[in-house]
Structures are given as C-alpha cells and as structure tokens.
Design a protein around this motif. Structure first.
Motif, PDB file in Angstrom:
ATOM      1  N   ALA A  58      -4.184  14.457   9.275  1.00  0.00           N
ATOM      2  CA  ALA A  58      -4.227  14.145  10.648  1.00  0.00           C
ATOM      3  C   ALA A  58      -2.883  14.446  11.264  1.00  0.00           C
ATOM      4  O   ALA A  58      -2.680  14.317  12.152  1.00  0.00           O
ATOM      5  N   GLY A  59      -2.576  13.793  10.250  1.00  0.00           N
ATOM      6  CA  GLY A  59      -0.708  14.257  10.527  1.00  0.00           C
ATOM      7  C   GLY A  59      -0.582  12.529  10.649  1.00  0.00           C
ATOM      8  O   GLY A  59       1.616  12.801  10.477  1.00  0.00           O
ATOM      9  N   VAL A  60      -0.749  11.600  10.622  1.00  0.00           N
ATOM     10  CA  VAL A  60      -0.484  10.208  10.468  1.00  0.00           C
ATOM     11  C   VAL A  60       0.561   9.729   9.799  1.00  0.00           C
ATOM     12  O   VAL A  60       0.270  10.172   8.423  1.00  0.00           O
ATOM     13  N   ARG A  61       1.930   9.267  10.033  1.00  0.00           N
ATOM     14  CA  ARG A  61       2.882   8.527   8.719  1.00  0.00           C
ATOM     15  C   ARG A  61       3.406   7.294   9.487  1.00  0.00           C
ATOM     16  O   ARG A  61       3.980   7.524   8.877  1.00  0.00           O
ATOM     17  N   TYR A  62       2.556   6.755   9.793  1.00  0.00           N
ATOM     18  CA  TYR A  62       3.211   5.203  10.250  1.00  0.00           C
ATOM     19  C   TYR A  62       1.308   4.518  10.417  1.00  0.00           C
ATOM     20  O   TYR A  62       0.940   4.827  10.736  1.00  0.00           O
ATOM     21  N   PHE A  63       1.853   3.383   9.410  1.00  0.00           N
ATOM     22  CA  PHE A  63       0.756   2.385   8.646  1.00  0.00           C
ATOM     23  C   PHE A  63       1.391   1.064   9.472  1.00  0.00           C
ATOM     24  O   PHE A  63       2.637   0.881   9.249  1.00  0.00           O
ATOM     25  N   ASP A  64       0.866   0.306  10.039  1.00  0.00           N
ATOM     26  CA  ASP A  64       0.938  -1.023  10.479  1.00  0.00           C
ATOM     27  C   ASP A  64      -0.587  -2.118   9.271  1.00  0.00           C
ATOM     28  O   ASP A  64      -1.634  -1.698   9.368  1.00  0.00           O
ATOM     29  N   VAL A  65       0.548  -3.248   9.069  1.00  0.00           N
ATOM     30  CA  VAL A  65      -0.412  -3.959   8.387  1.00  0.00           C
ATOM     31  C   VAL A  65       0.896  -5.197   8.657  1.00  0.00           C
ATOM     32  O   VAL A  65       1.581  -5.673   8.852  1.00  0.00           O
ATOM     33  N   ALA A  66      -0.009  -6.221   8.412  1.00  0.00           N
ATOM     34  CA  ALA A  66       0.768  -7.561   8.355  1.00  0.00           C
ATOM     35  C   ALA A  66       0.537  -8.227   6.953  1.00  0.00           C
ATOM     36  O   ALA A  66      -1.298  -7.943   6.211  1.00  0.00           O
ATOM     37  N   ARG A  67       0.622  -9.651   6.753  1.00  0.00           N
ATOM     38  CA  ARG A  67       0.312 -10.553   5.586  1.00  0.00           C
ATOM     39  C   ARG A  67      -1.401 -10.841   6.243  1.00  0.00           C
ATOM     40  O   ARG A  67      -1.864 -11.788   5.947  1.00  0.00           O
ATOM     41  N   SER A  68      -1.276 -11.070   7.384  1.00  0.00           N
ATOM     42  CA  SER A  68      -2.077 -11.902   8.153  1.00  0.00           C
ATOM     43  C   SER A  68      -3.423 -11.132   8.305  1.00  0.00           C
ATOM     44  O   SER A  68      -4.334 -11.661   9.376  1.00  0.00           O
ATOM     45  N   TYR A  69      -2.960  -9.740   7.795  1.00  0.00           N
ATOM     46  CA  TYR A  69      -4.005  -9.164   7.833  1.00  0.00           C
ATOM     47  C   TYR A  69      -5.082  -9.057   6.515  1.00  0.00           C
ATOM     48  O   TYR A  69      -6.089  -7.582   6.369  1.00  0.00           O
ATOM     49  N   GLY A  70      -5.101 -10.315   6.567  1.00  0.00           N
ATOM     50  CA  GLY A  70      -6.088 -10.404   5.042  1.00  0.00           C
ATOM     51  C   GLY A  70      -5.656  -9.242   3.327  1.00  0.00           C
ATOM     52  O   GLY A  70      -4.031  -9.558   3.501  1.00  0.00           O
ATOM     53  N   ARG A  71      -5.880  -8.541   3.482  1.00  0.00           N
ATOM     54  CA  ARG A  71      -6.050  -7.761   2.135  1.00  0.00           C
ATOM     55  C   ARG A  71      -5.087  -5.944   2.808  1.00  0.00           C
ATOM     56  O   ARG A  71      -5.574  -4.920   1.934  1.00  0.00           O
ATOM     57  N   ALA A  72      -4.952  -6.381   3.992  1.00  0.00           N
ATOM     58  CA  ALA A  72      -4.447  -4.322   3.979  1.00  0.00           C
ATOM     59  C   ALA A  72      -3.441  -4.106   3.436  1.00  0.00           C
ATOM     60  O   ALA A  72      -3.436  -3.324   3.330  1.00  0.00           O
ATOM     61  N   GLU A  73      -2.834  -4.662   3.488  1.00  0.00           N
ATOM     62  CA  GLU A  73      -1.166  -4.689   2.304  1.00  0.00           C
ATOM     63  C   GLU A  73      -1.783  -4.007   1.268  1.00  0.00           C
ATOM     64  O   GLU A  73      -0.829  -3.133   0.957  1.00  0.00           O
ATOM     65  N   GLU A  74      -2.505  -4.779   0.195  1.00  0.00           N
ATOM     66  CA  GLU A  74      -2.808  -4.189  -0.615  1.00  0.00           C
ATOM     67  C   GLU A  74      -3.925  -3.165  -0.620  1.00  0.00           C
ATOM     68  O   GLU A  74      -2.894  -2.017  -1.319  1.00  0.00           O
ATOM     69  N   PHE A  75      -4.658  -3.155   0.308  1.00  0.00           N
ATOM     70  CA  PHE A  75      -4.609  -1.470   0.582  1.00  0.00           C
ATOM     71  C   PHE A  75      -4.059  -0.371   0.324  1.00  0.00           C
ATOM     72  O   PHE A  75      -4.575   0.487  -0.111  1.00  0.00           O
ATOM     73  N   LEU A  76      -3.366  -0.823   1.503  1.00  0.00           N
ATOM     74  CA  LEU A  76      -2.189   0.396   1.543  1.00  0.00           C
ATOM     75  C   LEU A  76      -1.566   0.673   0.591  1.00  0.00           C
ATOM     76  O   LEU A  76      -1.615   1.743   0.331  1.00  0.00           O
ATOM     77  N   ALA A  77      -1.205  -0.064   0.179  1.00  0.00           N
ATOM     78  CA  ALA A  77      -0.519  -0.083  -1.230  1.00  0.00           C
ATOM     79  C   ALA A  77      -1.256   0.571  -2.410  1.00  0.00           C
ATOM     80  O   ALA A  77      -0.047   1.661  -3.231  1.00  0.00           O
ATOM     81  N   GLY A  78      -1.672   0.215  -2.827  1.00  0.00           N
ATOM     82  CA  GLY A  78      -2.903   1.043  -3.417  1.00  0.00           C
ATOM     83  C   GLY A  78      -3.539   2.141  -3.470  1.00  0.00           C
ATOM     84  O   GLY A  78      -3.357   3.396  -3.833  1.00  0.00           O
ATOM     85  N   TRP A  79      -3.344   2.457  -1.799  1.00  0.00           N
ATOM     86  CA  TRP A  79      -3.868   4.085  -1.381  1.00  0.00           C
ATOM     87  C   TRP A  79      -2.397   4.791  -1.649  1.00  0.00           C
ATOM     88  O   TRP A  79      -2.423   5.730  -2.292  1.00  0.00           O
ATOM     89  N   LEU A  80      -1.383   4.339  -1.522  1.00  0.00           N
ATOM     90  CA  LEU A  80      -0.462   4.848  -0.878  1.00  0.00           C
ATOM     91  C   LEU A  80       0.237   5.600  -2.518  1.00  0.00           C
ATOM     92  O   LEU A  80       0.158   6.636  -3.440  1.00  0.00           O
ATOM     93  N   ARG A  81       0.271   4.363  -3.974  1.00  0.00           N
ATOM     94  CA  ARG A  81      -0.600   4.705  -5.492  1.00  0.00           C
ATOM     95  C   ARG A  81      -1.177   5.874  -5.798  1.00  0.00           C
ATOM     96  O   ARG A  81      -0.569   6.722  -6.017  1.00  0.00           O
ATOM     97  N   GLU A  82      -2.332   5.097  -5.227  1.00  0.00           N
ATOM     98  CA  GLU A  82      -3.299   6.663  -5.748  1.00  0.00           C
ATOM     99  C   GLU A  82      -3.290   7.708  -5.610  1.00  0.00           C
ATOM    100  O   GLU A  82      -3.812   9.138  -6.346  1.00  0.00           O
ATOM    101  N   ARG A  83      -2.452   8.194  -4.199  1.00  0.00           N
ATOM    102  CA  ARG A  83      -2.898   9.309  -3.611  1.00  0.00           C
ATOM    103  C   ARG A  83      -0.935   9.989  -4.042  1.00  0.00           C
ATOM    104  O   ARG A  83      -1.021  10.881  -3.643  1.00  0.00           O
TER     105      ARG A  83
END
Length: 117
Positions: A58-83
């Motif tokens: 959809a064209g979104v290029r801003y993503f919000d994560v935080a250490r307090s979001y559990g594994r959100a940073e890990e999920f985003l990092a894996g997605w960025l790497r895999e894609r």
C-alpha cells in the motif's frame, strides 16, 4: 507519497505500529478474535509479516516498534531482511525506557513492561 520533511527519511503520512502483533497479550479489545487461539511466536511472526506485506504493497514506509512491544523489533528486522528491503527504503521509529517483561506469557500481569534502569 513521502511527506515533506526537513530530512530525507521516507516517512509516509500513514505508518504501521507493531505493538499489538509483537506480544501475545497486548491489551486491546477483541484480541481473541483478531489474533486467534494460537498466539505463539511463530504464529504472530506470520501475522506480523502479513500485515507488513500489506502495508508495503500500500506504499507505507514508516514502521513503529519498541522494546516494550515484545518481539516487534525482531519481527520487523526479520521481515526487512527476508524481503531484502534496502537500508534507507523505510523509516523505523522506536522507543527506549521500557523493557518488555511479559516473557511471552498470555497469563502475565496486565502491566507487561517496566521502566528500564
């Protein structure tokens, strides 16, 4: 679609936050229907990546994560790497000061974070 800013970061008018997908017992109404019975790490990673794929398409290029979001940073990092999304193609907003202490338990106390320090 990038908003005009004083810096060259690709911040789109609409972003995606991963708080509700980064931890299994995020406090939100209807999570049982939205997340289903399987809220294991693998299942929430798959759901997070599906949301990220849809946002990217959809064209979104801003993503919000935080250490307090559990594994959100890990999920985003894996997605960025895999894609194979190039550095600089997205902007990631994160926060510090809180640590996730829910330990991926759905029966954890409501306050699943603590002030870091």
């Amino acid at each position: 679609m990038t908003a005009k800013t004083r810096n060259p970061l690709p911040v789109t008018p609409l972003g995606v936050g991963l708080a509700a997908l980064g931890r299994p017992a995020y406090i939100t109404l209807g999570r049982e229907e939205d997340l289903g019975a399987d809220r294991g790490i693998a299942a929430l990673r798959v759901r997070s990546w599906a949301v990220l794929d849809a946002a990217w398409a959809a064209g979104v290029r801003y993503f919000d994560v935080a250490r307090s979001y559990g594994r959100a940073e890990e999920f985003l990092a894996g997605w960025l790497r895999e894609r194979a999304i190039a550095p600089g193609a997205v902007t990631v907003g994160s926060k510090w000061g809180y640590a996730y202490v829910g330990d991926w338990r759905t029966d954890a106390e409501r306050r699943a974070w603590r002030t870091a320090g």
